[in-house]
Motif scaffolding. Structure first.
Motif, PDB file in Angstrom:
ATOM      1  N   PRO A  54      40.221  89.397  64.438  1.00 44.82           N
ATOM      2  CA  PRO A  54      41.312  89.346  63.450  1.00 44.82           C
ATOM      3  C   PRO A  54      42.663  89.637  64.094  1.00 44.82           C
ATOM      4  N   LEU A  55      43.685  89.015  63.559  1.00 46.03           N
ATOM      5  CA  LEU A  55      45.045  89.215  64.055  1.00 46.03           C
ATOM      6  C   LEU A  55      45.618  90.510  63.496  1.00 46.03           C
ATOM      7  N   PRO A  56      46.508  91.152  64.216  1.00 45.20           N
ATOM      8  CA  PRO A  56      47.172  92.343  63.669  1.00 45.20           C
ATOM      9  C   PRO A  56      48.049  91.971  62.489  1.00 45.20           C
ATOM     10  N   PRO A  57      48.324  92.911  61.612  1.00 45.86           N
ATOM     11  CA  PRO A  57      49.135  92.580  60.425  1.00 45.86           C
ATOM     12  C   PRO A  57      50.568  92.236  60.803  1.00 45.86           C
ATOM     13  N   LEU A  58      51.099  91.268  60.079  1.00 45.94           N
ATOM     14  CA  LEU A  58      52.479  90.823  60.270  1.00 45.94           C
ATOM     15  C   LEU A  58      53.348  91.448  59.180  1.00 45.94           C
ATOM     16  N   ILE A  59      54.295  92.297  59.597  1.00 45.52           N
ATOM     17  CA  ILE A  59      55.185  92.988  58.675  1.00 45.52           C
ATOM     18  C   ILE A  59      56.560  92.347  58.798  1.00 45.52           C
ATOM     19  N   PRO A  60      57.096  91.732  57.756  1.00 49.50           N
ATOM     20  CA  PRO A  60      58.374  91.003  57.879  1.00 49.50           C
ATOM     21  C   PRO A  60      59.553  91.888  58.271  1.00 49.50           C
ATOM     22  N   HIS A  61      59.611  93.114  57.728  1.00 53.63           N
ATOM     23  CA  HIS A  61      60.772  93.965  58.021  1.00 53.63           C
ATOM     24  C   HIS A  61      60.604  94.758  59.308  1.00 53.63           C
ATOM     25  N   ASN A  62      59.493  94.530  60.041  1.00 51.53           N
ATOM     26  CA  ASN A  62      59.274  95.194  61.323  1.00 51.53           C
ATOM     27  C   ASN A  62      59.152  94.132  62.404  1.00 51.53           C
ATOM     28  N   PRO A  63      60.173  93.963  63.257  1.00 53.71           N
ATOM     29  CA  PRO A  63      60.096  92.898  64.275  1.00 53.71           C
ATOM     30  C   PRO A  63      59.054  93.163  65.352  1.00 53.71           C
ATOM     31  N   LEU A  64      58.621  94.419  65.514  1.00 48.91           N
ATOM     32  CA  LEU A  64      57.609  94.697  66.531  1.00 48.91           C
ATOM     33  C   LEU A  64      56.243  94.117  66.165  1.00 48.91           C
ATOM     34  N   SER A  65      55.995  93.913  64.869  1.00 46.31           N
ATOM     35  CA  SER A  65      54.724  93.316  64.475  1.00 46.31           C
ATOM     36  C   SER A  65      54.609  91.871  64.944  1.00 46.31           C
ATOM     37  N   ILE A  66      55.751  91.169  65.047  1.00 46.03           N
ATOM     38  CA  ILE A  66      55.724  89.788  65.553  1.00 46.03           C
ATOM     39  C   ILE A  66      55.299  89.781  67.015  1.00 46.03           C
ATOM     40  N   VAL A  67      55.739  90.775  67.764  1.00 46.99           N
ATOM     41  CA  VAL A  67      55.375  90.851  69.175  1.00 46.99           C
ATOM     42  C   VAL A  67      53.869  91.086  69.332  1.00 46.99           C
ATOM     43  N   SER A  68      53.308  91.942  68.495  1.00 46.97           N
ATOM     44  CA  SER A  68      51.860  92.194  68.580  1.00 46.97           C
ATOM     45  C   SER A  68      51.047  90.955  68.234  1.00 46.97           C
ATOM     46  N   VAL A  69      51.519  90.170  67.271  1.00 45.01           N
ATOM     47  CA  VAL A  69      50.818  88.933  66.929  1.00 45.01           C
ATOM     48  C   VAL A  69      50.881  87.933  68.075  1.00 45.01           C
ATOM     49  N   LEU A  70      52.056  87.819  68.707  1.00 43.82           N
ATOM     50  CA  LEU A  70      52.182  86.891  69.832  1.00 43.82           C
ATOM     51  C   LEU A  70      51.327  87.329  71.015  1.00 43.82           C
ATOM     52  N   LEU A  71      51.258  88.641  71.249  1.00 40.44           N
ATOM     53  CA  LEU A  71      50.422  89.125  72.341  1.00 40.44           C
ATOM     54  C   LEU A  71      48.937  88.845  72.086  1.00 40.44           C
ATOM     55  N   SER A  72      48.509  88.961  70.855  1.00 36.40           N
ATOM     56  CA  SER A  72      47.110  88.669  70.553  1.00 36.40           C
ATOM     57  C   SER A  72      46.795  87.189  70.743  1.00 36.40           C
ATOM     58  N   TYR A  73      47.740  86.310  70.351  1.00 34.50           N
ATOM     59  CA  TYR A  73      47.539  84.878  70.583  1.00 34.50           C
ATOM     60  C   TYR A  73      47.495  84.573  72.073  1.00 34.50           C
ATOM     61  N   LEU A  74      48.415  85.204  72.846  1.00 31.18           N
ATOM     62  CA  LEU A  74      48.458  84.947  74.275  1.00 31.18           C
ATOM     63  C   LEU A  74      47.182  85.419  74.960  1.00 31.18           C
ATOM     64  N   THR A  75      46.678  86.565  74.554  1.00 33.02           N
ATOM     65  CA  THR A  75      45.433  87.071  75.132  1.00 33.02           C
ATOM     66  C   THR A  75      44.263  86.154  74.796  1.00 33.02           C
ATOM     67  N   TYR A  76      44.274  85.597  73.591  1.00 36.77           N
ATOM     68  CA  TYR A  76      43.176  84.714  73.187  1.00 36.77           C
ATOM     69  C   TYR A  76      43.190  83.429  74.001  1.00 36.77           C
ATOM     70  N   PHE A  77      44.378  82.877  74.300  1.00 39.03           N
ATOM     71  CA  PHE A  77      44.435  81.619  75.045  1.00 39.03           C
ATOM     72  C   PHE A  77      44.181  81.835  76.533  1.00 39.03           C
ATOM     73  N   ILE A  78      44.612  82.971  77.077  1.00 35.95           N
ATOM     74  CA  ILE A  78      44.404  83.219  78.510  1.00 35.95           C
ATOM     75  C   ILE A  78      42.939  83.529  78.795  1.00 35.95           C
ATOM     76  N   ALA A  79      42.348  84.433  78.024  1.00 35.92           N
ATOM     77  CA  ALA A  79      40.943  84.814  78.219  1.00 35.92           C
ATOM     78  C   ALA A  79      40.205  84.655  76.901  1.00 35.92           C
ATOM     79  N   PRO A  80      39.798  83.432  76.565  1.00 38.42           N
ATOM     80  CA  PRO A  80      39.088  83.230  75.293  1.00 38.42           C
ATOM     81  C   PRO A  80      37.746  83.952  75.301  1.00 38.42           C
ATOM     82  N   PRO A  81      37.336  84.479  74.172  1.00 35.51           N
ATOM     83  CA  PRO A  81      36.053  85.203  74.119  1.00 35.51           C
ATOM     84  C   PRO A  81      34.881  84.240  74.262  1.00 35.51           C
TER      85      PRO A  81
END
Length: 486
Positions: A54-81
């Motif tokens: 599951p992806l981390p929660p996306l909080i609109p008023h918190n810009p750091l949540s966007i970074v966590s979502v992008l990092l999870s996508y990047l990790t999934y594409f670099i090293a897919p399970p």
């Protein structure tokens, strides 16, 4: 006149002392502590044998949540399970799929409750039960726990029936004594129960109406065994010669055996005294002889719907793709199996039953076979280890499309396939009411033969084929006037 100075004990005090000593001796033995129950929430935490991230929660008023979502996508594409795929093979003799790999058996059972142990009731636990029987394992299997609970309930019912019968006999004795004494009425408020919950027949008391428990039943059984042992001891003390009284159990041998006399020095040697005695042999290592048996619907759902099962041909050892599994399972849905050259029809039993299985599995239900209750499927909310099945499903094909009523032969065939008598419906509904399950009748709308149907031989696009089936559900409940007045 001199007074006697010897101290005497009153009869009431002697009775009280003896009753206290008897109560201390008749206390039940403490029960052995039960083994800790396994954490089922942790063991069966995955609903299906697939890796979910599951992806981390996306909080609109918190810009750091966007970074966590992008990092999870990047990790999934670099090293897919890595998705685990479990092997199985199709057995044509039993028309089912078997899993023999131990890792695959535990994974398929713990993640979705797929299959059934060939030597067990449901969960493949033959190895644990066999180790426990041989004294190699200290844990208790699920079958043993169920057997223990059933024996305790049976013991409670038998003891409760015996105590009720004794209470009725005491009441009848009290009423007979009252009639002999010309008593017109019996005061039931003055009835006092005895120490073991029964009535005292000497003063005409009535039985205690308190609810019997398993502990009281065990105490009563323990007291009864002690009383019988005391009687047996008194009989043996009265007969020092050791002879049984008249009417006791005797054992008689044949005249040939009676005439035989065995010398005291005669011994039977099983081993040669000259040779060396063999030492204790080690038992052979215990091997797990049980495997997991999957139904055709479960195997096709795992192979086609989830992609976590590779089914091999039992004879040729070749991998069977989903496009080959569908006509194979349709062929073995009949008995005897149909010829491979015969194309399956839209109302094939496997297609109809799999449409219902896929439907409820996609809704999150745990679908199990309901053959022991006279239905097609059982629906569990979380699984059989957490609670009983809530719904029982009966699958009935429906032919509402105008294609099936164009000719008289088609109408007669459709009537034979979907006809059910009222006696059958009453029997099935009565069985489900006894086991506290709601009966669900699933009508599967059978589509006419089309370009995507299995009858035309085009089974490459299985999704289009299954999308043509629609399901209507109808729940049958018992009508209670007090609850359904509106």
């Amino acid at each position: 006149m001199a007074n006697d100075s010897t101290s005497t004990t009153s009869p009431s005090a002697a009775v009280s002392v003896s009753s206290q000593s008897e109560s201390k001796q008749s206390a039940p033995r403490p029960r052995a502590p039960r083994a800790p129950r396994p954490n089922f929430k942790q063991i069966y935490r995955f609903p299906l044998p697939i890796n979910v991230h599951p992806l981390p929660p996306l909080i609109p008023h918190n810009p750091l949540s966007i970074v966590s979502v992008l990092l999870s996508y990047l990790t999934y594409f670099i090293a897919p399970p890595h998705q685990e795929v479990y092997p199985a093979y199709f057995d044509a003799d039993t028309s089912s799929v078997h899993v023999t790999d131990k890792k695959a058996i535990r994974a398929l059972w713990e993640m979705g409750f797929f299959g059934k142990g060939t030597l067990s009731r449901s969960e493949p636990s033959w190895l644990g039960r066999e180790k426990k029987r041989r004294g190699l394992l200290g844990t208790v299997a699920s079958e043993d726990m169920t057997r223990q609970r059933r024996s305790e309930r049976r013991e409670l019912k038998l003891e409760r029936a015996r105590m009720e019968r004794v209470a009725v006999e005491e009441r009848l004795k009290a009423e007979a004594a009252a009639r002999d004494a010309a008593d017109v009425s019996v005061d039931h408020n003055t009835l006092s129960p005895s120490a073991d919950g029964l009535t005292n027949g000497t003063d005409g008391t009535a039985p205690n109406t308190e609810k019997f428990s398993l502990r009281k039943a065990r105490e009563a059984r323990y007291l009864e065994s002690r009383r019988l042992a005391a009687q047996d001891g008194e009989e043996r003390g009265a007969d020092p010669a050791g002879k049984r009284p008249v009417g006791g159990k005797t054992v008689r041998f044949s005249p040939v055996v009676q005439a035989k006399e065995i010398a005291p020095d005669s011994a039977v040697h099983l081993l040669d005294p000259i040779g060396d005695e063999p030492g204790p042999q080690e038992p052979p290592p215990l091997q797990d002889e049980e495997h997991l048996q999957l139904s055709n619907e479960e195997a096709f759902f795992l192979a086609y719907g989830l992609g976590t099962l590779d089914v091999y041909d039992g004879k040729r050892k070749t991998l069977l793709p989903a496009s080959s599994l569908l006509p194979l399972f349709c062929q073995h849905s009949h008995f005897p199996p149909q010829d491979p050259s015969v194309d399956p029809k839209p109302d094939d039993p496997f297609l109809v039953s799999y449409a219902v299985y896929h439907h409820f599995r996609s809704l999150g239900w745990v679908v199990r076979s309901g053959v022991k209750f006279g239905v097609d499927y059982l629906l569990y909310n979380r699984g059989p280890v957490f609670s009983h099945a809530e719904f029982a499903v009966v699958v009935i094909p429906s032919y509402d499309h105008p294609y099936w009523s164009e000719t008289e032969a088609r109408r007669a065939q459709c009537d034979r396939n979907q006809s059910r008598s009222w006696w059958w419906l009453h029997c099935v509904n009565r069985v489900q009411a006894q086991v506290k399950k709601s009966l669900v009748i699933c009508y599967v709308e059978v589509p006419p033969p089309g370009p995507c149907s299995a009858e035309e031989g085009s089974t490459s696009d299985i999704g289009d084929l299954l999308s043509r089936y629609s399901i209507r559900e109808m729940v049958m409940r018992r009508w209670v006037p007090n609850r359904t007045r509106d």
